[in-house]
Enzyme design. Structure first.
Site, PDB file in Angstrom:
ATOM      1  N   LYS A 304     -25.436  80.428 119.520  1.00 44.44           N
ATOM      2  CA  LYS A 304     -24.588  80.253 118.244  1.00 44.44           C
ATOM      3  C   LYS A 304     -22.866  81.115 118.789  1.00 44.44           C
ATOM      4  O   LYS A 304     -22.536  82.057 118.182  1.00 44.44           O
ATOM      5  CB  LYS A 304     -24.900  81.330 116.874  1.00 44.44           C
ATOM      6  CG  LYS A 304     -26.579  80.552 116.644  1.00 44.44           C
ATOM      7  CD  LYS A 304     -27.075  81.355 115.528  1.00 44.44           C
ATOM      8  CE  LYS A 304     -28.215  80.717 114.716  1.00 44.44           C
ATOM      9  NZ  LYS A 304     -29.319  80.706 115.738  1.00 44.44           N
ATOM     10  N   ASP A 307     -16.511  82.519 119.112  1.00 49.55           N
ATOM     11  CA  ASP A 307     -15.504  83.383 119.333  1.00 49.55           C
ATOM     12  C   ASP A 307     -14.491  82.415 119.297  1.00 49.55           C
ATOM     13  O   ASP A 307     -14.348  81.157 119.261  1.00 49.55           O
ATOM     14  CB  ASP A 307     -15.886  84.331 120.418  1.00 49.55           C
ATOM     15  CG  ASP A 307     -15.005  85.468 120.574  1.00 49.55           C
ATOM     16  OD1 ASP A 307     -14.031  85.760 119.983  1.00 49.55           O
ATOM     17  OD2 ASP A 307     -15.719  86.749 120.696  1.00 49.55           O
TER      18      ASP A 307
END
Length: 470
Positions: A304, A307
């Site tokens: 997941k 950033d």
């Protein structure tokens, strides 16, 4: 126009329900005149007047109905006023179903076959009315008439007629313009702008929703696949007669490899969280790859990633895990925007790898709204060479080139104490459009894991093939 309608027109203008300037309509047009009837919610007398005008039209035209429904959201208070003052039954439609409770699109007490009258504030193309009609007819209600406060006279009446719906209106835009011009509210310059706009936009067409492509076999589905890894996965599904992905959320590398070897024959993907392993060593990746080759499954690291692009690239290529050295698939939260997909594409390079974009989650209270999910789909369409599909809880998009992977599936539990919500495999496929079913504790928490994996494999694949062939 009679004096009652003139008074209504004057009242709407006085509360800025009729505005002049530069405004964008739902259909994307820039208009010099805008009807903002949301303003009437703070003016109860005008609200009652509007409701009475609509009621007069209903009675004068002898419109038949059993129940009424306001188009969300502006028309809801108007419909409610009619309902409470005239003692008329009412139902409400949602713009999207709740993820909890009854999960209904329509709220209220109604019976299949009842005739429902649509209440709306303004009509341009008629698209909002037709969206509401779609939900109502799916529930078994019949819709033949709609009534609006103002018809902008830009094609809505004909568009609705094409769908066998009669439109009734309290005011026509031309009537409102004529009245306001006679009162000196619209000067010649503004009138010229309005005339120019209306002459160029006499017939605003409804953008028809793309019809789902009917797929009748896995082989046919493969032809629509955009990414080579999706094609590979679909071929695996056909060969192994499985659309099962098992989530091995264990903390021991030894146990992870043991379960991957034991359950690998029954799945097409094995999903892991490498960062929860307490004894990770660089030997894990090669060990998993050997088992993936042995049992013909893909390795799915549920990282997941969410950033900025530079950090994401370091996360998948560096650190202690070097994820892209051994994982075929990673998950991405596209919260930062398309930059994460561009960065991942660069990191993957020429490798046959990709990601699943997290559009919806199975946990209670998740902030992945419908609007967010739709934005994720649009982002994915820009990067079909890196996005394989979605982690989702609904059908989302009809494009057969993308995979829909649904977690939170369990045949023995409805949820857990930490907000996880489960559905059955059949529901995940038929109602939520899942291609790949992701199962974790439904298998790994059972005593006979192999027997349970076989059961899930059978039920999930049977549900999937029934959906394809139906």
């Amino acid at each position: 126009m009679d004096s009652k309608k003139e008074n209504l027109c004057s009242a709407l203008h006085s509360i800025k329900g009729i505005k002049f300037g530069s405004y964008k309509t739902k259909t994307g047009l820039d208009t010099p005149i805008y009807m903002d009837l949301r303003m009437i919610v703070t003016h109860p007398k005008i609200m009652k007047d509007v409701a009475q005008h609509m009621w007069d039209i209903i009675e004068t035209n002898k419109v038949e109905y059993d129940i009424i429904c306001g188009v969300p959201y502006t028309a809801l208070p108007i419909a409610t006023t009619i309902s409470t003052t005239k003692d008329v039954p009412m139902v409400m439609t949602r713009k999207e179903a709740k993820s909890y409770g009854t999960k209904k699109m329509i709220e209220g007490d109604y019976k299949e076959g009842q005739k429902c009258l649509i209440i709306e504030d303004v009509v341009t193309s008629g698209s909002s009315i037709l969206e509401t009609v779609e939900h109502l007819t799916k529930a078994g209600l019949k819709v033949t008439d709609a009534i609006v406060v103002l018809d902008r006279e830009q094609g809505g009446e004909q568009n609705l007629k094409n769908h066998d719906i009669n439109l009734h209106s309290v005011l026509k835009l031309s009537q409102a313009i004529e009245y306001l011009k006679n009162k000196g509210i619209i000067d010649n310059t503004l009138m010229s702008q309005i005339d120019d706009f209306l002459s160029k936009n006499k017939n605003v067409q409804i953008k028809e929703k793309p019809k789902p492509i009917e797929i009748k076999s896995l082989s046919e589905r493969i032809n629509y696949s955009k990414h080579p890894l999706v094609k590979k996965l679909l071929k695996m599904m056909e060969i192994k007669k499985s659309n099962l992905c098992i989530s091995l959320d264990v903390t021991s590398s030894k146990e992870l490899l043991h379960l991957a070897d034991e359950l690998g024959p029954y799945v097409v993907m094995i999903k892991i969280h490498v960062d929860i392993l307490e004894d990770y060593t660089p030997d894990l990746g090669p060990g998993l790859k050997k088992l993936a080759e042995k049992h013909n499954f893909l390795i799915f690291e549920d990282r997941k990633l969410s950033d900025i692009g530079t950090i994401l690239q370091r996360q998948v290529t560096g650190g202690c895990y070097k994820i892209l050295d051994w994982a075929d698939i990673v998950t991405v939260h596209p919260i930062p925007g398309t930059g994460v997909l561009k960065a991942l594409k660069q990191a993957i390079g020429e490798q046959e790898k990709g990601c699943l974009a997290v559009a919806e989650m199975s946990s209670a209270g998740a902030l992945t709204t419908k609007e967010y999910a739709n934005s994720v789909v649009e982002m994915a369409k820009q990067y079909p060479d890196v996005v394989l599909g979605f982690i989702c809880q609904s059908k989302l998009d009809h494009d057969p080139g993308f995979l829909r992977c649904t977690p939170g599936v369990n045949i023995g539990e409805s949820g857990d104490a930490l907000g996880q919500q489960y559905v059955l495999p059949e529901e995940a496929v038929a109602e939520r459009g899942a291609d790949i079913i992701i199962v974790g504790r439904g298998i790994t928490a059972q005593e006979d894991k192999v027997a349970m994996a076989k059961l899930y494999q059978s039920r999930c694949y049977e549900a999937y093939m029934n959906q394809i062939l139906s």
